[in-house]
Design a protein around this motif. Structure first.
Motif, PDB file in Angstrom:
ATOM      1  N   GLY A 163       0.702  -1.198  -0.136  1.00  0.00           N
ATOM      2  CA  GLY A 163       0.052   0.162  -0.272  1.00  0.00           C
ATOM      3  C   GLY A 163       0.848   1.335  -0.023  1.00  0.00           C
ATOM      4  O   GLY A 163       0.314   2.281  -0.603  1.00  0.00           O
ATOM      5  N   PHE A 164       2.065   1.190   0.508  1.00  0.00           N
ATOM      6  CA  PHE A 164       2.872   2.135   0.447  1.00  0.00           C
ATOM      7  C   PHE A 164       3.894   2.523  -0.841  1.00  0.00           C
ATOM      8  O   PHE A 164       4.111   3.367  -1.085  1.00  0.00           O
ATOM      9  N   VAL A 165       4.023   1.290  -1.432  1.00  0.00           N
ATOM     10  CA  VAL A 165       4.775   1.096  -2.449  1.00  0.00           C
ATOM     11  C   VAL A 165       4.087   1.487  -3.690  1.00  0.00           C
ATOM     12  O   VAL A 165       4.591   2.279  -4.732  1.00  0.00           O
ATOM     13  N   ARG A 166       2.800   1.530  -3.745  1.00  0.00           N
ATOM     14  CA  ARG A 166       1.970   1.591  -4.903  1.00  0.00           C
ATOM     15  C   ARG A 166       2.020   3.128  -5.579  1.00  0.00           C
ATOM     16  O   ARG A 166       2.207   3.228  -6.801  1.00  0.00           O
ATOM     17  N   ASP A 167       2.030   3.958  -4.399  1.00  0.00           N
ATOM     18  CA  ASP A 167       2.044   5.290  -5.264  1.00  0.00           C
ATOM     19  C   ASP A 167       3.427   5.989  -4.736  1.00  0.00           C
ATOM     20  O   ASP A 167       3.441   7.361  -4.508  1.00  0.00           O
ATOM     21  N   VAL A 168       4.342   5.323  -4.522  1.00  0.00           N
ATOM     22  CA  VAL A 168       5.423   5.787  -3.784  1.00  0.00           C
ATOM     23  C   VAL A 168       6.157   7.015  -4.586  1.00  0.00           C
ATOM     24  O   VAL A 168       6.936   7.998  -4.186  1.00  0.00           O
ATOM     25  N   ALA A 191       5.967   8.173   0.035  1.00  0.00           N
ATOM     26  CA  ALA A 191       7.225   8.244  -0.325  1.00  0.00           C
ATOM     27  C   ALA A 191       8.328   8.394   1.191  1.00  0.00           C
ATOM     28  O   ALA A 191       8.889   7.790   1.493  1.00  0.00           O
ATOM     29  N   ALA A 192       7.472   9.272   2.011  1.00  0.00           N
ATOM     30  CA  ALA A 192       8.101   9.739   3.301  1.00  0.00           C
ATOM     31  C   ALA A 192       7.815   8.316   4.230  1.00  0.00           C
ATOM     32  O   ALA A 192       8.884   7.991   4.762  1.00  0.00           O
ATOM     33  N   ALA A 251      10.528  -4.563   0.118  1.00  0.00           N
ATOM     34  CA  ALA A 251       9.490  -4.226  -0.305  1.00  0.00           C
ATOM     35  C   ALA A 251       8.565  -5.069  -1.085  1.00  0.00           C
ATOM     36  O   ALA A 251       9.078  -5.728  -1.992  1.00  0.00           O
ATOM     37  N   GLU A 252       7.186  -5.172  -0.735  1.00  0.00           N
ATOM     38  CA  GLU A 252       6.317  -5.850  -1.531  1.00  0.00           C
ATOM     39  C   GLU A 252       5.557  -5.083  -2.524  1.00  0.00           C
ATOM     40  O   GLU A 252       5.372  -3.783  -2.297  1.00  0.00           O
ATOM     41  N   GLY A 253       4.882  -5.623  -3.480  1.00  0.00           N
ATOM     42  CA  GLY A 253       4.395  -4.845  -4.298  1.00  0.00           C
ATOM     43  C   GLY A 253       4.786  -4.011  -5.432  1.00  0.00           C
ATOM     44  O   GLY A 253       4.304  -3.009  -5.765  1.00  0.00           O
ATOM     45  N   VAL A 254       6.052  -4.249  -5.826  1.00  0.00           N
ATOM     46  CA  VAL A 254       7.024  -3.500  -6.565  1.00  0.00           C
ATOM     47  C   VAL A 254       6.489  -3.916  -8.029  1.00  0.00           C
ATOM     48  O   VAL A 254       6.608  -5.173  -8.458  1.00  0.00           O
TER      49      VAL A 254
END
Ligand code: C2E
Ligand code: MG
Ligand code: MG
Ligand code: MG
Length: 290
Positions: A204-209, A216-217, A235-238
């Motif tokens: 969920g944090f990687v998706r729109d990083v 990103a923060a 990191a997952e979801g890359v």
């Protein structure tokens, strides 16, 4: 959750929250039969560090004979509620350990670890440690290649017991990863006390990083936090090269996600590993004949 289950998932089962009692009872019975009849399967998704495949995550799949694939997001929560997760979890543990033992004699696969997801209810069984040791002993798997993914939900009950079990398993060489990190309830005080080896940045944090400054923060902060606690960070979801590059520039060099591969059946996974490895071996560069 059901929305994201994927196009291949037949929506016979309504989303969990609204599931009628009758439907739940039926699904529980079908899970039991499915387990007996071998309808569950583990898929494997690669975990890549720099230019190397270092391991994989085992993800359960239910090939229902009439309903097609049923996504884990639909049946795992129900299995947790009904207690069926104990039998499913045992099966996953056993199957993953048997796979490790099989790969040990294959020079292309022997270096890979397998991470399995462990539900809180499964972990909190009084004899969980014994179950894991039994699976390792019975299959001949190398415990140093086994990783257990826990979620923050585990910390809602009995942190002391959790720490004690983790320590016992770590003495056998088993590693621990905190899955979906940042989405749960864990306070930093708990995090500091848990004998973890790795944090997994939630997808969920990687998706729109790349487009969301807050994500990103958060991603940067999780990397810094994990690193300063002496933990590995994956990191997952890359899904894209750009996401991977962002993570790499911010100190996260281990990745898992569709950019590399979707979760695959075991034979396809082995092929994928062979291909990836040969593409990234320096000696595979074209050489001039002499
Ligand atoms: P998880 O452990 O966080 O697993 C990651 C999920 O993200 C997997 O979904 C995986 O297929 C998906 N994924 C991987 N890369 C990407 C990507 O690049 N983009 C996107 N959008 N998704 C990606 P899956 O296989 O549907 O599993 C969902 C959840 O079900 C898992 O989340 C885990 O919590 C649970 N689960 C799966 N297998 C097991 C199991 O054997 N036991 C238990 N207790 N839970 C399991
Ligand atoms: Mg996981
Ligand atoms: Mg996860
Ligand atoms: Mg998840």
């Amino acid at each position: 959750q059901a929305k994201t289950a994927g196009r291949n998932t037949l929506q016979f089962y309504s989303p969990n929250m609204h599931m009628a009692i009758q439907e739940r009872v039926q699904m529980e019975a079908e899970m039991r039969t499915g387990l007996e009849q071998g309808h569950f399967e583990l898929f494997f998704q690669p975990q890549v560090h720099a230019h190397q495949v270092i391991g994989c995550e085992a993800l359960i799949r239910w090939r229902h004979p009439e309903r097609g694939f049923i996504a884990p997001s639909l049946f795992i929560p129900l299995a947790e509620d009904s207690g069926q997760i104990l039998a499913l979890g045992q099966w996953v543990l056993h199957t993953a350990c048997a796979q490790l033992a099989a790969w040990a004699s294959n020079p292309h696969m022997a270096h890979l670890s397998i991470a399995i997801n462990v539900s809180p209810r499964q972990f909190h069984q009084p004899n969980f440690v014994e179950q894991v040791i039994a699976a390792i002993t019975q299959t001949g798997a190398d415990p140093r290649a086994l990783e257990l993914e826990l979620t923050e939900g585990l910390l809602l009950h009995d942190v002391e017991d959790t720490i004690e079990k983790m320590l016992q398993l770590k003495r056998h060489g088993i590693a621990f990863s905190l899955d979906d990190f940042g989405t749960g309830y864990s306070s930093l005080a708990y995090l500091k006390r848990l004998p973890l080896d790795q944090l997994k940045i939630d997808q969920g944090f990687v998706r729109d990083v790349l487009t969301d400054a807050n994500d990103a923060a958060i991603a940067r902060t999780v990397v810094a936090l994990g690193t300063s606690l002496g933990l590995r960070v994956i990191a997952e979801g890359v899904e894209t090269a750009a996401q991977r590059d962002f993570l790499q520039h911010n100190g996260c060099t281990t990745w898992q996600g569709y950019y590399f591969s979707r979760p695959l059946p075991v034979a396809e996974f082995a092929e994928w590993v062979a291909q990836f490895s040969s593409a990234h071996r320096p000696s595979s560069a074209p050489t001039t004949p002499h």
